[in-house]
Design an enzyme around this catalytic site. Sequence first.
Site, PDB file in Angstrom:
ATOM      1  N   ASP A  43      -2.978  -5.128  -9.199  1.00  0.00           N
ATOM      2  CA  ASP A  43      -3.699  -5.161  -7.927  1.00  0.00           C
ATOM      3  C   ASP A  43      -4.416  -6.504  -7.783  1.00  0.00           C
ATOM      4  OD1 ASP A  43      -2.831  -2.629  -7.223  1.00  0.00           O
ATOM      5  OD2 ASP A  43      -4.538  -1.629  -8.149  1.00  0.00           O
TER       6      ASP A  43
ATOM      7  N   LYS B  54       2.772  -1.878 -12.227  1.00  0.00           N
ATOM      8  CA  LYS B  54       2.840  -1.316 -10.872  1.00  0.00           C
ATOM      9  C   LYS B  54       2.529  -2.401  -9.841  1.00  0.00           C
ATOM     10  CE  LYS B  54      -0.297   1.659  -9.032  1.00  0.00           C
ATOM     11  NZ  LYS B  54      -0.547   1.260  -7.644  1.00  0.00           N
TER      12      LYS B  54
ATOM     13  N   ASP C 262       4.968   0.678  -5.779  1.00  0.00           N
ATOM     14  CA  ASP C 262       4.108   1.692  -5.154  1.00  0.00           C
ATOM     15  C   ASP C 262       3.991   1.423  -3.651  1.00  0.00           C
ATOM     16  OD1 ASP C 262       2.374   3.814  -4.936  1.00  0.00           O
ATOM     17  OD2 ASP C 262       0.659   2.785  -5.829  1.00  0.00           O
ATOM     18  N   LEU C 263       5.082   1.650  -2.944  1.00  0.00           N
ATOM     19  CA  LEU C 263       5.080   1.365  -1.499  1.00  0.00           C
ATOM     20  C   LEU C 263       4.484   2.513  -0.687  1.00  0.00           C
ATOM     21  CD1 LEU C 263       8.510  -0.416  -0.846  1.00  0.00           C
ATOM     22  CD2 LEU C 263       6.268  -1.414  -1.293  1.00  0.00           C
ATOM     23  N   LYS C 264       4.337   3.668  -1.307  1.00  0.00           N
ATOM     24  CA  LYS C 264       3.780   4.838  -0.611  1.00  0.00           C
ATOM     25  C   LYS C 264       4.416   5.006   0.769  1.00  0.00           C
ATOM     26  CE  LYS C 264      -0.674   5.175  -2.963  1.00  0.00           C
ATOM     27  NZ  LYS C 264      -0.704   4.003  -3.850  1.00  0.00           N
TER      28      LYS C 264
ATOM     29  N   HIS D  98       5.841   6.322   4.067  1.00  0.00           N
ATOM     30  CA  HIS D  98       5.452   7.456   4.915  1.00  0.00           C
ATOM     31  C   HIS D  98       5.926   7.125   6.329  1.00  0.00           C
ATOM     32  CE1 HIS D  98       2.079  10.611   5.831  1.00  0.00           C
ATOM     33  NE2 HIS D  98       3.206  10.845   6.484  1.00  0.00           N
ATOM     34  N   ASP D  99       7.126   7.580   6.684  1.00  0.00           N
ATOM     35  CA  ASP D  99       7.688   7.210   7.981  1.00  0.00           C
ATOM     36  C   ASP D  99       8.733   8.250   8.380  1.00  0.00           C
ATOM     37  OD1 ASP D  99       8.448   5.603  10.247  1.00  0.00           O
ATOM     38  OD2 ASP D  99       7.845   3.826   9.116  1.00  0.00           O
ATOM     39  N   ILE D 100       9.393   8.057   9.489  1.00  0.00           N
ATOM     40  CA  ILE D 100      10.458   8.989   9.867  1.00  0.00           C
ATOM     41  C   ILE D 100      11.583   8.878   8.829  1.00  0.00           C
ATOM     42  CG2 ILE D 100       9.899   9.019  12.330  1.00  0.00           C
ATOM     43  CD1 ILE D 100      12.254   7.029  12.732  1.00  0.00           C
TER      44      ILE D 100
ATOM     45  N   ASN E 197      14.772   8.355   8.664  1.00  0.00           N
ATOM     46  CA  ASN E 197      15.739   7.260   8.664  1.00  0.00           C
ATOM     47  C   ASN E 197      15.119   5.947   8.172  1.00  0.00           C
ATOM     48  OD1 ASN E 197      18.387   6.154   9.325  1.00  0.00           O
ATOM     49  ND2 ASN E 197      17.277   5.036  10.922  1.00  0.00           N
TER      50      ASN E 197
ATOM     51  N   THR F  97      -6.270   9.920  -5.147  1.00  0.00           N
ATOM     52  CA  THR F  97      -7.377  10.242  -6.057  1.00  0.00           C
ATOM     53  C   THR F  97      -8.726   9.735  -5.528  1.00  0.00           C
ATOM     54  OG1 THR F  97      -6.543   8.345  -7.305  1.00  0.00           O
ATOM     55  CG2 THR F  97      -6.158  10.509  -8.232  1.00  0.00           C
TER      56      THR F  97
ATOM     57  N   ARG G 271     -10.731   7.134 -15.963  1.00  0.00           N
ATOM     58  CA  ARG G 271     -11.934   6.365 -16.279  1.00  0.00           C
ATOM     59  C   ARG G 271     -12.462   6.787 -17.650  1.00  0.00           C
ATOM     60  NH1 ARG G 271     -10.084   3.822 -12.924  1.00  0.00           N
ATOM     61  NH2 ARG G 271     -11.002   2.933 -11.034  1.00  0.00           N
TER      62      ARG G 271
ATOM     63  N   GLN H  55     -12.687   5.431  -6.673  1.00  0.00           N
ATOM     64  CA  GLN H  55     -12.001   6.671  -7.026  1.00  0.00           C
ATOM     65  C   GLN H  55     -12.989   7.838  -6.992  1.00  0.00           C
ATOM     66  OE1 GLN H  55      -8.912   6.824  -7.253  1.00  0.00           O
ATOM     67  NE2 GLN H  55      -7.991   5.133  -8.353  1.00  0.00           N
TER      68      GLN H  55
ATOM     69  N   ARG I 176      -8.698  -1.154 -12.990  1.00  0.00           N
ATOM     70  CA  ARG I 176      -9.982  -1.864 -13.083  1.00  0.00           C
ATOM     71  C   ARG I 176     -10.681  -1.735 -14.429  1.00  0.00           C
ATOM     72  NH1 ARG I 176     -11.437  -0.118  -7.094  1.00  0.00           N
ATOM     73  NH2 ARG I 176     -10.011   1.527  -7.793  1.00  0.00           N
TER      74      ARG I 176
HETATM   75  O1  C5P Z   1      -8.095   0.349 -10.691  1.00  0.00           O
HETATM   76  P1  C5P Z   1      -7.671   1.792 -10.769  1.00  0.00           P
HETATM   77  O2  C5P Z   1      -7.568   2.297 -12.180  1.00  0.00           O
HETATM   78  O3  C5P Z   1      -8.506   2.683  -9.887  1.00  0.00           O
HETATM   79  O4  C5P Z   1      -6.168   1.779 -10.204  1.00  0.00           O
HETATM   80  C1  C5P Z   1      -5.650   2.729  -9.389  1.00  0.00           C
HETATM   81  C2  C5P Z   1      -4.300   2.331  -8.883  1.00  0.00           C
HETATM   82  O5  C5P Z   1      -3.562   3.522  -8.653  1.00  0.00           O
HETATM   83  C3  C5P Z   1      -4.295   1.566  -7.569  1.00  0.00           C
HETATM   84  O6  C5P Z   1      -3.219   0.635  -7.638  1.00  0.00           O
HETATM   85  C4  C5P Z   1      -4.008   2.591  -6.523  1.00  0.00           C
HETATM   86  O7  C5P Z   1      -3.264   2.096  -5.444  1.00  0.00           O
HETATM   87  C5  C5P Z   1      -3.156   3.600  -7.301  1.00  0.00           C
HETATM   88  N1  C5P Z   1      -3.169   4.976  -6.812  1.00  0.00           N
HETATM   89  C6  C5P Z   1      -4.302   5.766  -6.778  1.00  0.00           C
HETATM   90  N2  C5P Z   1      -4.240   7.053  -6.308  1.00  0.00           N
HETATM   91  C7  C5P Z   1      -3.085   7.571  -5.912  1.00  0.00           C
HETATM   92  C8  C5P Z   1      -1.927   6.790  -5.941  1.00  0.00           C
HETATM   93  C9  C5P Z   1      -2.008   5.495  -6.425  1.00  0.00           C
HETATM   94  O8  C5P Z   1      -5.374   5.294  -7.170  1.00  0.00           O
HETATM   95  N3  C5P Z   1      -3.009   8.828  -5.528  1.00  0.00           N
END
Ligand code: C5P
Length: 228
Positions: free
Chosen positions: A9, A31, A58-60, A62-64, A66, A115, A177, A185, A206
Site C-alpha cells: 500500500d 498484495k 486486490d482490485l475488489k 464490483h460491476d455488472i 460483463n 474489516t 493487529r 480497521q 501497517r
Molecule cells: O495495513 P493493514 O494491515 O490494515 O492492511 C490491510 C490491507 O488489507 C489493505 O491493503 C486493505 O485494502 C486490505 N483489505 C482490508 N479489508 C478487506 C479487504 C482488504 O483491510 N476486507
Amino acid sequence: MIEFIFPLDFDGAEEALLWEEKLEDAADVYKIGLQLFSREGPALVADMVSRKRSVFLDLKIHDIPNTAKKAAQAASFLGVKYLTAHASGGGEMIKAVSEALRGSMTKLLAVTVLTSIDETSFRECYSMESNIEDHVLKLAQAAEESGADGVVCSVREASLIRKSLGDRFLIITPGIRISDKKDDQNRTSGPEDAKRAKVNGIVMGRPVVQSPDPREFVLKIKEYLNEN
Ligand code: C5P
C-alpha cells in the site's frame, strides 16, 4: 500452511520495490491494491510475476457481470495468484468472474464485509438488521455456490465459514493487529485468533511497516502461525 500476505500500500513502484527488497521471501505473497495499481498499472504486476513473486491483485471488482468478467480476464493474463471481487456484486457477477478465471492459475477471492466496517456503519450502509457475522456467512456461502475459491473476511467470521464450507475453501483475513493500534480497521484480531480459526492467509501491512525490523517481524509471525 498459513500464508503471510504483505500489502504494497504505497504511492509508487519505487517505494513498493524497496519494501519487496526489504522483505524478499519473508512474505509469501505481495498484495497490489487500488492505491498502487492506480499509479503503476499492470506493468508492475507483470514485473513482479516475471520475478516469480506470488501476487495478489486486490482490485475488489464490483460491476455488472460483463464488465467484471472482462476485467477478470485481463487480470488473469497477468498470472496473479489471487484476484478479488466483491461478494455483494451478486451471484451472476461472481459466476462471470469465476468463468473468466477458469483454466488460469488465478484464484477468485470474494470480499465479504470490509474489516474497516463495524456494526454501526454496517447498519448505516447496508440498512440491515442482521449482524455482520450472519451477513458475512451468507455472502461466503453464496460466493462459493457461484464458483469463488475463497473469501476475504475478518478472523471473527472465519471459524463459522470454515465450519460451513469446509477445508478446501480459502479464507484470507486482513485486519490483523498485535497491539491496540487499529489504524482505520475495526474488526481486528490477533495472529493467535487467525491460527485458531485455521485461515489460509493473513494480510498485515501497517504493523509491519511501523515495526523497527520489518523482515524479522514478518518471519516471527510466520513462524508462530505455522508451528504446531
Ligand atoms: O495495513 P493493514 O494491515 O490494515 O492492511 C490491510 C490491507 O488489507 C489493505 O491493503 C486493505 O485494502 C486490505 N483489505 C482490508 N479489508 C478487506 C479487504 C482488504 O483491510 N476486507
